[in-house]
Design a protein around this motif. Sequence first.
Motif, mmCIF file in Angstrom:
data_model
loop_
_atom_site.group_PDB
_atom_site.id
_atom_site.type_symbol
_atom_site.label_atom_id
_atom_site.label_comp_id
_atom_site.label_asym_id
_atom_site.label_seq_id
_atom_site.Cartn_x
_atom_site.Cartn_y
_atom_site.Cartn_z
ATOM 1 N N THR A 1 0.817 -1.210 0.000
ATOM 2 C CA THR A 1 0.000 0.000 0.000
ATOM 3 C C THR A 1 0.853 1.262 0.000
ATOM 4 O O THR A 1 0.362 2.342 -0.334
ATOM 5 C CB THR A 1 -0.944 0.026 1.213
ATOM 6 N N TYR A 2 2.124 1.129 0.385
ATOM 7 C CA TYR A 2 3.006 2.296 0.433
ATOM 8 C C TYR A 2 3.785 2.494 -0.878
ATOM 9 O O TYR A 2 4.415 3.534 -1.066
ATOM 10 C CB TYR A 2 4.004 2.159 1.584
ATOM 11 N N ILE A 3 3.763 1.487 -1.742
ATOM 12 C CA ILE A 3 4.574 1.554 -2.966
ATOM 13 C C ILE A 3 4.170 2.704 -3.883
ATOM 14 O O ILE A 3 5.036 3.486 -4.311
ATOM 15 C CB ILE A 3 4.529 0.205 -3.712
ATOM 16 N N PRO A 4 2.874 2.887 -4.225
ATOM 17 C CA PRO A 4 2.521 3.998 -5.126
ATOM 18 C C PRO A 4 2.939 5.363 -4.590
ATOM 19 O O PRO A 4 3.478 6.194 -5.347
ATOM 20 C CB PRO A 4 0.996 3.885 -5.229
ATOM 21 N N ASN A 5 2.704 5.610 -3.300
ATOM 22 C CA ASN A 5 3.064 6.914 -2.738
ATOM 23 C C ASN A 5 4.575 7.109 -2.696
ATOM 24 O O ASN A 5 5.070 8.236 -2.824
ATOM 25 C CB ASN A 5 2.476 7.075 -1.341
ATOM 26 N N THR A 6 5.313 6.023 -2.501
ATOM 27 C CA THR A 6 6.777 6.113 -2.528
ATOM 28 C C THR A 6 7.255 6.528 -3.913
ATOM 29 O O THR A 6 8.136 7.385 -4.055
ATOM 30 C CB THR A 6 7.414 4.763 -2.149
ATOM 31 N N ILE A 7 6.649 5.946 -4.947
ATOM 32 C CA ILE A 7 7.009 6.306 -6.317
ATOM 33 C C ILE A 7 6.628 7.762 -6.598
ATOM 34 O O ILE A 7 7.374 8.497 -7.260
ATOM 35 C CB ILE A 7 6.321 5.369 -7.320
ATOM 36 N N THR A 8 5.483 8.188 -6.077
ATOM 37 C CA THR A 8 5.067 9.586 -6.246
ATOM 38 C C THR A 8 6.070 10.527 -5.593
ATOM 39 O O THR A 8 6.371 11.603 -6.130
ATOM 40 C CB THR A 8 3.676 9.808 -5.626
ATOM 41 N N CYS A 9 6.593 10.130 -4.441
ATOM 42 C CA CYS A 9 7.611 10.956 -3.762
ATOM 43 C C CYS A 9 8.883 11.049 -4.591
ATOM 44 O O CYS A 9 9.577 12.079 -4.553
ATOM 45 C CB CYS A 9 7.914 10.390 -2.375
ATOM 46 N N ALA B 1 12.620 11.941 -15.625
ATOM 47 C CA ALA B 1 12.487 10.915 -14.585
ATOM 48 C C ALA B 1 11.176 11.094 -13.824
ATOM 49 O O ALA B 1 10.485 10.112 -13.503
ATOM 50 C CB ALA B 1 13.668 10.996 -13.628
ATOM 51 N N ALA B 2 10.809 12.347 -13.572
ATOM 52 C CA ALA B 2 9.543 12.625 -12.886
ATOM 53 C C ALA B 2 8.366 12.102 -13.695
ATOM 54 O O ALA B 2 7.401 11.557 -13.142
ATOM 55 C CB ALA B 2 9.398 14.130 -12.642
ATOM 56 N N ALA B 3 8.435 12.264 -15.021
ATOM 57 C CA ALA B 3 7.356 11.774 -15.886
ATOM 58 C C ALA B 3 7.242 10.258 -15.822
ATOM 59 O O ALA B 3 6.142 9.702 -15.806
ATOM 60 C CB ALA B 3 7.601 12.229 -17.326
ATOM 61 N N VAL B 4 8.394 9.580 -15.758
ATOM 62 C CA VAL B 4 8.389 8.120 -15.642
ATOM 63 C C VAL B 4 7.769 7.704 -14.308
ATOM 64 O O VAL B 4 6.926 6.799 -14.249
ATOM 65 C CB VAL B 4 9.822 7.559 -15.765
ATOM 66 N N PHE B 5 8.171 8.361 -13.227
ATOM 67 C CA PHE B 5 7.607 8.041 -11.907
ATOM 68 C C PHE B 5 6.111 8.364 -11.861
ATOM 69 O O PHE B 5 5.337 7.638 -11.231
ATOM 70 C CB PHE B 5 8.345 8.822 -10.816
ATOM 71 N N ASP B 6 5.706 9.437 -12.551
ATOM 72 C CA ASP B 6 4.294 9.815 -12.584
ATOM 73 C C ASP B 6 3.469 8.728 -13.258
ATOM 74 O O ASP B 6 2.334 8.447 -12.853
ATOM 75 C CB ASP B 6 4.135 11.147 -13.324
ATOM 76 N N ILE C 1 -4.999 10.194 -0.025
ATOM 77 C CA ILE C 1 -3.717 10.877 0.157
ATOM 78 C C ILE C 1 -2.875 10.757 -1.109
ATOM 79 O O ILE C 1 -2.213 11.713 -1.532
ATOM 80 C CB ILE C 1 -2.958 10.300 1.374
ATOM 81 N N GLY C 2 -2.898 9.581 -1.720
ATOM 82 C CA GLY C 2 -2.127 9.373 -2.936
ATOM 83 C C GLY C 2 -2.547 10.302 -4.057
ATOM 84 O O GLY C 2 -1.707 10.831 -4.792
ATOM 85 N N LYS C 3 -3.855 10.534 -4.177
ATOM 86 C CA LYS C 3 -4.362 11.430 -5.215
ATOM 87 C C LYS C 3 -3.874 12.852 -4.999
ATOM 88 O O LYS C 3 -3.444 13.530 -5.947
ATOM 89 C CB LYS C 3 -5.891 11.393 -5.228
ATOM 90 N N GLU C 4 -3.932 13.317 -3.760
ATOM 91 C CA GLU C 4 -3.485 14.684 -3.453
ATOM 92 C C GLU C 4 -1.974 14.808 -3.604
ATOM 93 O O GLU C 4 -1.464 15.809 -4.127
ATOM 94 C CB GLU C 4 -3.911 15.074 -2.031
ATOM 95 N N LEU C 5 -1.246 13.787 -3.140
ATOM 96 C CA LEU C 5 0.209 13.802 -3.246
ATOM 97 C C LEU C 5 0.649 13.825 -4.703
ATOM 98 O O LEU C 5 1.616 14.509 -5.056
ATOM 99 C CB LEU C 5 0.799 12.575 -2.532
ATOM 100 N N ASP C 6 -0.073 13.109 -5.538
ATOM 101 C CA ASP C 6 0.250 13.066 -6.956
ATOM 102 C C ASP C 6 0.125 14.452 -7.587
ATOM 103 O O ASP C 6 0.992 14.890 -8.351
ATOM 104 C CB ASP C 6 -0.673 12.072 -7.668
#
Length: 237
Positions: A6-14, A49-54, A70-75
């Motif tokens: 559950t933390y993986i997507p937000n980690t990638i967003t960071c 790189a940001a585009a790839v992570f996005d 939270i993931g939606k807002e962080l994105d």
Amino acid sequence: MKPIKTYIPNTITCLNLLSGCLAVIFAFNLDTTVAGLPALSWAFIAIGAAAVFDFCDGLSARQLHAYSPIGKELDSLSDLVSFGLAPAFLVMNTMMRSGAPIWLSIIALLIAVMGALRLAKFNVDTRQTTSFIGLPIPANAIFWIGALAWAETHGYPGDVAMIIMIVIMSLLMVSELKMFSLKFANLSFRENVRRYTILLAAVLFIITEGVSGLAWTIILYILISVLGKKTDPTTAE
């Protein structure tokens, strides 16, 4: 405890956010060289790189079923830094380095302001569940990578030309122009003719023009969207 997945997507967003922050740092050090590459090139790499992570954060969220408010807002916040602030500061500092006064160069911040409005609009606009309304902010950033690469190769086009591009690209982000997504839902040629056209054009533009070919790719994307009578089913920005 929540599963680690559950933390993986937000980690990638960071990582997207971190890449954007690095691009901002490089934007304020355009005359320096790091590991043999000019800071401008590193800024391009960081935004890329940001585009790839996005792309990967959304993909991982879908694959792992790890969606979160939270993931939606962080994105959105990360996208604003990477695709709004970073290109805005790159354009502003490029203009000042080319002799434009600071009071004129700060018009480049319009890119960040309209980018923020575009992201806020996307988050609440129910019309954009299957299509985009306005130029997506990552596409705006890709355009500026190409445009600044062109200026670095062919010479600064002048303050008037830069201001015109800033205003047009910024307004496109908050316009009512209906645009198709570049993300593939499947590999069907019939359903993805425009997407394959853009991919092929991007390859040809980059081969013939180098990094500046990215700007021509986004211009083609805009023209196809303007001329198209209907959009394909799309995924979220």
